[in-house]
Design an enzyme around this catalytic site. Structure first.
Site, short mmCIF file in Angstrom:
data_model
loop_
_atom_site.label_atom_id
_atom_site.label_comp_id
_atom_site.label_asym_id
_atom_site.label_seq_id
_atom_site.Cartn_x
_atom_site.Cartn_y
_atom_site.Cartn_z
N GLY A 28 0.84 -1.20 0.00
CA GLY A 28 0.00 0.00 0.00
C GLY A 28 0.87 1.24 0.00
N ASN A 29 0.26 2.38 0.30
CA ASN A 29 1.04 3.61 0.42
C ASN A 29 0.37 4.53 1.43
OD1 ASN A 29 -0.76 5.62 -1.05
ND2 ASN A 29 -0.50 4.06 -2.65
N ARG A 30 0.97 5.69 1.68
CA ARG A 30 0.56 6.52 2.81
C ARG A 30 -0.50 7.53 2.47
NH1 ARG A 30 6.20 7.45 5.95
NH2 ARG A 30 4.91 8.96 7.07
#
Ligand code: C5P
Length: 222
Positions: A28-30
């Protein structure tokens, strides 16, 4: 309240995508989704019919917005194309550029003794570029670019490469802007040049972005 976008259909993507590795793990990412949700809210306030396609985020749905939740880049691509045509497309989601070549059907186990694990990733499809190339094309296509360095030159190159009308670039990894913050600082590039916006709250920046989109719609022949 004035409704300059009354009768317009606006499609917004927001948040991260999660690319599953196995039934319990993902890449995923932030991205928090805050910028895209703020744009969706501002477009609804301006009277548009808004469809918000959201990756996994913890945010309430803005009033008057039709929300569709997705998880992966492939699901987001499919949801966007199912929701077209639209007058305006705003790609604010932080879509994964790569996804695992295979999703393991059961949890990947460590066997003991190994020193690492190689993952094979494949490219995802670029939703923003595909929307800009699609016919009928939304009259205004806007993208975002989060960069850690050379923000302006990357943004200019990206705007031209993906054939988008407006590209809002922001620097990530600095306090008071970017992924998890309530505030942001943007440089919006179009074919004629660039406009610096902020630092300001994502809510106020979104209102300005929607005003820029509205002005472009008004200035173009039907
Ligand atoms: O090239 P980069 O990923 O930095 O471009 C960011 C922009 O492209 C964002 O507007 C994002 O929503 C969009 N994008 C996309 N599909 C991808 C990758 C990025 O729509 N697979």
């Amino acid at each position: 309240m004035s409704a300059p976008l009354a009768g317009r259909r606006v499609l917004v993507t927001a948040g991260p995508t999660f690319e599953d590795l196995d039934p319990v793990r993902f890449l995923g990412n932030r991205s928090s989704g805050k910028m895209g949700f703020a744009v969706a809210a501002a477009a609804a306030d301006a009277g548009a019919e808004v469809v918000l396609i959201a990756g996994p985020v913890h945010l309430p749905t803005p009033a008057g917005v039709h929300r569709i939740d997705v998880r992966s880049a492939a699901q987001m691509h499919a949801a966007v194309f199912a929701a077209l045509p639209a007058d305006v497309y705003v790609g604010a989601a932080a879509v994964a550029d790569f996804t695992p070549a295979q999703v393991a059907p059961s949890k990947i186990k460590k066997r003991g003794g190994e020193t690492g694990l190689e993952l094979q990733l494949v490219r995802t499809r670029d939703i923003l570029a595909d929307v800009a190339a699609h016919r009928p094309r939304p009259r205004v296509v806007m993208g975002f670019a989060a960069e850690t360095d050379d923000v302006d030159s990357h943004a200019r190159a990206k705007r031209a490469a993906k054939d988008v009308d407006l590209l809002a670039a922001n620097r990530v990894g600095v306090p008071g802007s970017g992924f998890e913050s309530d505030d942001n600082q943007l440089v919006v590039h179009d074919a004629a040049g660039s406009h610096a916006l902020g630092p300001d709250s994502k809510t106020r920046l979104a209102t300005t972005l929607v005003a820029m989109i509205t002005a472009r719609l008004a200035s173009e022949a039907p």
